[in-house]
Write a protein that holds these residues in place. Structure first.
Motif, PDB file in Angstrom:
ATOM      1  N   UNK A  66       0.854  -1.189   0.000  1.00  0.00           N
ATOM      2  CA  UNK A  66       0.000   0.000   0.000  1.00  0.00           C
ATOM      3  C   UNK A  66       0.891   1.240   0.000  1.00  0.00           C
ATOM      4  N   UNK A  67       0.295   2.367  -0.334  1.00  0.00           N
ATOM      5  CA  UNK A  67       1.007   3.641  -0.309  1.00  0.00           C
ATOM      6  C   UNK A  67       0.902   4.234   1.093  1.00  0.00           C
ATOM      7  N   UNK A  68       2.021   4.653   1.644  1.00  0.00           N
ATOM      8  CA  UNK A  68       2.013   5.261   2.977  1.00  0.00           C
ATOM      9  C   UNK A  68       1.137   6.514   2.972  1.00  0.00           C
ATOM     10  N   UNK A  69       0.282   6.624   3.979  1.00  0.00           N
ATOM     11  CA  UNK A  69      -0.611   7.774   4.093  1.00  0.00           C
ATOM     12  C   UNK A  69       0.168   9.074   4.263  1.00  0.00           C
ATOM     13  N   UNK A  70       1.391   8.971   4.750  1.00  0.00           N
ATOM     14  CA  UNK A  70       2.216  10.165   4.949  1.00  0.00           C
ATOM     15  C   UNK A  70       2.403  10.929   3.639  1.00  0.00           C
ATOM     16  N   UNK A  71       2.624  10.167   2.540  1.00  0.00           N
ATOM     17  CA  UNK A  71       2.851  10.826   1.252  1.00  0.00           C
ATOM     18  C   UNK A  71       1.564  11.405   0.687  1.00  0.00           C
ATOM     19  N   UNK A  72       0.452  10.740   0.952  1.00  0.00           N
ATOM     20  CA  UNK A  72      -0.839  11.307   0.520  1.00  0.00           C
ATOM     21  C   UNK A  72      -1.116  12.604   1.275  1.00  0.00           C
ATOM     22  N   UNK A  73      -0.780  12.616   2.568  1.00  0.00           N
ATOM     23  CA  UNK A  73      -0.986  13.830   3.363  1.00  0.00           C
ATOM     24  C   UNK A  73      -0.101  14.975   2.869  1.00  0.00           C
ATOM     25  N   UNK A  74       1.133  14.631   2.473  1.00  0.00           N
ATOM     26  CA  UNK A  74       2.045  15.661   1.973  1.00  0.00           C
ATOM     27  C   UNK A  74       1.481  16.364   0.740  1.00  0.00           C
ATOM     28  N   UNK A  75       0.818  15.575  -0.113  1.00  0.00           N
ATOM     29  CA  UNK A  75       0.248  16.150  -1.337  1.00  0.00           C
ATOM     30  C   UNK A  75      -0.845  17.162  -1.023  1.00  0.00           C
ATOM     31  N   UNK A  76      -1.481  17.017   0.111  1.00  0.00           N
ATOM     32  CA  UNK A  76      -2.573  17.923   0.482  1.00  0.00           C
ATOM     33  C   UNK A  76      -2.105  19.153   1.263  1.00  0.00           C
ATOM     34  N   UNK A  77      -0.809  19.215   1.544  1.00  0.00           N
ATOM     35  CA  UNK A  77      -0.288  20.351   2.287  1.00  0.00           C
ATOM     36  C   UNK A  77       0.026  21.515   1.347  1.00  0.00           C
ATOM     37  N   UNK A  78      -0.401  22.692   1.744  1.00  0.00           N
ATOM     38  CA  UNK A  78      -0.218  23.870   0.893  1.00  0.00           C
ATOM     39  C   UNK A  78       1.214  24.380   0.907  1.00  0.00           C
TER      40      UNK A  78
END
Length: 243
Positions: A66-78
């Motif tokens: 699976x893809x680490x949620x950390x990287x998904x969260x980074x994409x949502x950071x302004x």
């Protein structure tokens, strides 16, 4: 190196001799040597409670990716830069494609197992002699995949069946045409050829021409060079060498 360490060349050579005499894997010399190679089946053929054959793939040792949620969260950071966002997005997409590729490979293997089960039902009940002719091309057309994809998928893969453990390649062979509408697998012909030679009169061993006549009488037209090819594949010497 001697200059950099401010030591004599002899000192460096002594150190090199000592290092090269050491064992980088100290326990290697104490490990028991077991020549046995155990094959882990990739597909299992089993009977369910109703007596019907079913296919099960071996998922032992396969991790869930699976893809680490950390990287998904980074994409949502302004606060991250455009370059960083593009870099992370590219890597996440690459990872997703890799996971899909593994899932597709597993799905292909399962589909091939089901196709073999469908085409070779008699084999699972009665053994080698009832193996039906089946080619990679036929499997590829049925499963709507490239022949090369099927070939790669079955390479070094094994199926555990009620008749024993077999490489998936075992189930694929060329057709040998009868003078009737029925075809026979090349493997079945090879088995009968081996049995003929095993039961032959050792004083008068069968020649390839004799074997050709035997099959011709059964409606199987095989060229003499084909008989020779099958015999050599089975590592059986010629009639002259067997005499």
């Amino acid at each position: 190196m001697a200059k950099k360490l401010s030591v004599s060349l002899d000192k460096v050579e002594q150190a090199v001799d000592l290092i090269t005499s050491l064992e980088p894997k100290p326990a290697r010399n104490y490990r028991p040597i077991d020549p046995s190679i155990y094959i882990e089946p990739d597909i299992f053929v089993r009977k369910d409670e109703e007596g019907q054959y079913i296919i099960e793939t071996n998922k032992k040792g396969l991790p869930t990716l699976r893809i680490s949620q950390m990287y998904r969260n980074l994409l949502n950071q302004a606060k991250i830069s455009k370059e960083d966002r593009a870099f992370i997005k590219e890597k996440v997409n690459n990872a997703l494609n890799f996971i899909r590729s593994l899932q597709q490979r597993g799905a292909t293997l399962t589909a091939i197992g089901k196709y073999i089960l469908e085409r070779q039902k008699n084999f699972f009940d009665d053994g080698d002699e009832t193996l039906a002719p089946m080619t990679l091309k036929e499997a590829a057309e049925h499963l709507q995949r490239n022949e090369s994809t099927i070939s790669r998928a079955i390479s070094n893969k094994y199926m555990d069946t009620p008749q024993g453990l077999y490489p998936l390649k075992f189930f694929f062979s060329h057709n040998v045409s009868r003078r009737t509408d029925e075809n026979v697998s090349a493997h079945t012909v090879e088995q009968e050829l081996a049995q003929l030679i095993e039961e032959e009169n050792k004083l008068f061993p069968l020649s390839d021409q004799d074997i050709q006549k035997h099959f011709d009488a059964k409606g199987l037209h095989l060229a003499r060079r084909t008989i020779t090819k099958y015999r050599q594949k089975l590592h059986i010497p010629s009639s002259h060498q067997r005499k």
